[in-house]
Motif scaffolding. Structure first.
Motif, mmCIF file in Angstrom:
data_model
loop_
_atom_site.group_PDB
_atom_site.id
_atom_site.type_symbol
_atom_site.label_atom_id
_atom_site.label_comp_id
_atom_site.label_asym_id
_atom_site.label_seq_id
_atom_site.Cartn_x
_atom_site.Cartn_y
_atom_site.Cartn_z
ATOM 1 N N SER A 361 0.832 -1.204 0.000
ATOM 2 C CA SER A 361 0.000 0.000 0.000
ATOM 3 C C SER A 361 0.868 1.256 0.000
ATOM 4 C CB SER A 361 -0.932 -0.004 1.215
ATOM 5 O OG SER A 361 -1.840 -1.094 1.151
ATOM 6 N N ARG A 362 1.970 1.229 0.774
ATOM 7 C CA ARG A 362 2.893 2.372 0.751
ATOM 8 C C ARG A 362 3.461 2.570 -0.656
ATOM 9 N NH1 ARG A 362 4.741 0.348 5.843
ATOM 10 N NH2 ARG A 362 6.485 -0.681 4.775
ATOM 11 N N LEU A 363 3.838 1.447 -1.290
ATOM 12 C CA LEU A 363 4.357 1.528 -2.655
ATOM 13 C C LEU A 363 3.277 2.060 -3.597
ATOM 14 C CD1 LEU A 363 6.507 0.996 -4.795
ATOM 15 C CD2 LEU A 363 5.743 -1.393 -4.879
ATOM 16 N N SER A 364 2.049 1.616 -3.404
ATOM 17 C CA SER A 364 0.946 2.082 -4.243
ATOM 18 C C SER A 364 0.749 3.588 -4.096
ATOM 19 C CB SER A 364 -0.337 1.333 -3.877
ATOM 20 O OG SER A 364 -1.380 1.653 -4.763
ATOM 21 N N ASP A 365 0.871 4.086 -2.865
ATOM 22 C CA ASP A 365 0.752 5.533 -2.633
ATOM 23 C C ASP A 365 1.879 6.288 -3.350
ATOM 24 O OD1 ASP A 365 -1.475 5.091 -1.078
ATOM 25 O OD2 ASP A 365 -0.386 5.176 0.835
ATOM 26 N N LEU A 396 -3.414 3.608 -12.862
ATOM 27 C CA LEU A 396 -2.970 2.857 -11.685
ATOM 28 C C LEU A 396 -4.195 2.115 -11.162
ATOM 29 C CD1 LEU A 396 -0.389 2.488 -9.935
ATOM 30 C CD2 LEU A 396 -1.348 4.184 -8.394
ATOM 31 N N GLU A 397 -4.208 0.815 -11.333
ATOM 32 C CA GLU A 397 -5.393 0.013 -11.036
ATOM 33 C C GLU A 397 -5.050 -1.074 -10.023
ATOM 34 O OE1 GLU A 397 -8.643 -1.489 -14.101
ATOM 35 O OE2 GLU A 397 -6.863 -2.759 -14.172
ATOM 36 N N ARG A 398 -5.890 -1.185 -8.983
ATOM 37 C CA ARG A 398 -5.657 -2.217 -7.964
ATOM 38 C C ARG A 398 -5.979 -3.602 -8.540
ATOM 39 N NH1 ARG A 398 -5.570 -2.258 -2.264
ATOM 40 N NH2 ARG A 398 -4.654 -0.197 -2.577
ATOM 41 N N ASP A 410 -0.591 -3.335 -7.824
ATOM 42 C CA ASP A 410 -1.103 -2.432 -8.854
ATOM 43 C C ASP A 410 -0.791 -2.918 -10.254
ATOM 44 O OD1 ASP A 410 -1.767 -0.394 -6.827
ATOM 45 O OD2 ASP A 410 0.410 -0.193 -6.655
ATOM 46 N N ARG A 411 -1.682 -2.581 -11.155
ATOM 47 C CA ARG A 411 -1.393 -2.683 -12.592
ATOM 48 C C ARG A 411 -1.175 -1.272 -13.104
ATOM 49 N NH1 ARG A 411 -3.656 -2.631 -17.847
ATOM 50 N NH2 ARG A 411 -5.664 -1.817 -17.153
#
Length: 555
Positions: A361-365, A396-398, A410-411
């Motif tokens: 999640s941190r990376l996604s942010d 950026l798609e979960r 993420d994709r």
């Protein structure tokens, strides 16, 4: 980076040797001179499809050799070469060679070591990006977009990869434990029966050998009992041998002083009495040890049979029965304590999954913030490139949980819309050839030095544009080359050509029925004359030369 290119017998090129340097190199020439031949030759060396039409007419085979700077240790290229046993001496260039026969068939070499065309393509992708009218690789491949965004974000993806590995390892341990418990549950009844049998039998280490020895002794005692009884009778009572020897010794003791021989005889008799007493003692011990007792013999044989039967049942030696009992009891205990063990492993899976989710999640942010910056950076490059109506977006798609991996949750895909109100779509499907090249340039400039090959080739990126747009393209090519990349641009634009640090011109010549294509590097005067030709056409005017001079001065 590409340092040299040698071409032999490719279409109209009979023989050509070129040297390249860092920075922006431009390749110009009249339409039809054969600029595409040069790119086709390089593509052949990089593993593209071997088409026999590339072999120069009348030649048996064609050959292309490209020399690149030594791979940097630890990079994906260096690892790829090492994994395929391609030796690279420190400081030595990487040589890529491809030969193509006129009658079909090609061979590929890396540092003079034969390799497959598939490996050559893998290496080629690491070495050179070619962006042209029909390019479908490099930035157009969504598979690489996530890594490019991560590099742009300066994101540390290692923590996510490590936490994902820990999570999957915990899941594997839990699955193995569940399988073991399930198998043990099926064996619970059998284990309980076996453990009960072994506990009732209570085998002891070395017990079989002791029983076998005792049984053998009793069986011998049964056979010699009569003889032992007769022998012992010779020692018993006043008429027994020892009693008679003692009586004789007493009489002799009174006579021993009368003659030395009598004293010696008395000494010998005393020793005989001692030996007789010892013999009698040993005989009684043997009789007791070998005493034949039918009940004791039967008990020993029964116990021995039970031990050996149990050992055969479990396929072990009798002396291994105590350890077997302990092992089976432990398995039975494991079943009883299995629920507690599973609960602990389930907690570990939950803990590692939570750690992974937190790291991902941190990376996604980070990716979301970097995507916004990248979108803005690309947007700032579009208008100068005559792409005012276009829009760029980083999707950026979960991903669904079952597709989460070491790269995160993420994709990532780069999308464009070329007209107001038009939907976003993949770069390769939405943009036309000229637009696509300019989009790629905008994205490359925004990404600067992040990711991709060190050598980038743009084939006619300025097609259909001129003036200020061409100047903007040239400026961005030069800027990208200054960010640590080597760029080669095939161009028809004098504005782009003027930005080059090196300038090559390609020309076609004829001698009778033989037509050849050649390439030569231009000096300062040659550059001015070529740019003037590009400005004025067939007849180079003084005004064109002056304008060419001004373009070069701006650089």
């Amino acid at each position: 980076m590409l340092t040299a290119l040698s071409i032999a017998n490719i279409v109209l090129i009979e023989r050509l040797d070129l040297d390249f340097e860092d920075g922006l190199g431009v390749l110009t020439g009249e339409t039809g001179a054969g600029k595409s031949i040069l790119l086709d030759a390089l593509g052949l060396a990089l593993g593209m499809r071997a088409d026999t039409a590339l072999v120069r007419q009348g030649a048996d085979k064609a050959q292309v050799t490209a020399s690149f700077a030594p791979p940097v240790p630890g990079t994906p290229l260096a690892r790829l070469l090492a994994d395929n046993d391609i030796a690279i001496e420190p400081g030595e260039p990487l040589l890529v060679r491809r030969t193509l026969k006129a009658d079909g068939g090609s061979r590929a070499f890396l540092n003079d070591q034969p390799c497959s065309a598939a490996l050559l393509r893998e290496v080629g992708v690491q070495l050179v990006e070619i962006h042209g009218q029909h390019d479908d690789r490099g930035l157009l491949a969504p598979a690489g977009h996530r890594a490019l965004l991560d590099a742009y974000a300066r994101a540390d993806t290692g923590a996510v990869a490590q936490s994902h590995a820990a999570w999957r390892a915990a899941e594997a341990r839990l699955a193995a434990a569940r399988t073991a418990v399930s198998e043990a549950e099926r064996d619970r009844e059998w284990l309980g029966h076996c453990v009960a049998e072994l506990i009732a039998l209570a085998p002891q280490p070395g017990e079989e050998a002791e029983l076998a020895e005792a049984r053998a002794a009793m069986q011998k005692g049964e056979r010699i009992a009569g003889d032992l009884s007769t022998i012992l009778e010779a020692f018993d009572g006043s008429a027994g041998g020892p009693a008679l020897l003692r009586g004789a010794a007493r009489r002799l003791d009174r006579l021993a002083g009368d003659h030395p021989l009598l004293a010696e005889a008395l000494a010998s008799l005393d020793r005989a009495i001692i030996d007789a007493d010892e013999a009698e003692s040993r005989l009684h011990e043997a009789a007791r040890a070998m005493e034949y007792d039918p009940e004791r013999l039967e008990a020993a044989e029964t116990r021995l049979f039970e031990l050996r039967a149990m050992a055969r049942k479990h396929g072990v030696q009798p002396d291994e029965l105590p350890q077997l009992a302990a092992d089976l009891a432990a398995r039975l205990d494991a079943i009883e304590g299995g629920s507690a063990g599973l609960a602990k492993l389930e907690a570990e899976v939950a803990e590692t999954a939570a750690a992974y989710t937190q790291a991902a999640s941190r990376l996604s942010d980070q990716r979301a913030k970097a995507a916004a910056r990248l979108d803005a950076a690309v947007a700032g490059e579009l208008a100068p490139l005559k792409l005012d109506a276009a829009r760029f977006r980083t999707l950026l798609e979960r991903l669904p949980a079952e597709r989460w991996g070491a790269e995160g949750i993420d994709r990532v895909e780069f999308l464009i819309s070329t007209n107001p109100g038009a939907p976003f779509g993949p770069l390769a499907k939405i943009a036309s050839g000229g637009e696509l090249s300019r989009f790629i340039l905008a994205l490359k400039v925004a990404l600067a030095e992040e990711g991709g090959a060190d050598t980038i080739i743009f084939d006619e990126i300025d097609r259909g544009v001129g003036g200020a747009v061409a100047s903007a393209i040239g400026e961005r090519l030069a800027r990208l080359a200054g960010a640590g990349k080597q760029l080669l641009a095939v161009t028809h634009s004098p504005q782009v050509a003027a930005k080059g640090a090196a300038h090559f011109v390609i020309a076609k010549s004829s001698e009778g029925t033989v037509t050849r294509t050649g390439v030569r590097a231009l000096d300062a005067d040659g550059r001015r004359e070529e740019i003037a030709r590009m400005l004025s056409g067939a007849e180079v005017t003084a005004e064109a030369r002056a304008q060419a001079e001004r373009l070069l001065e701006v650089v």
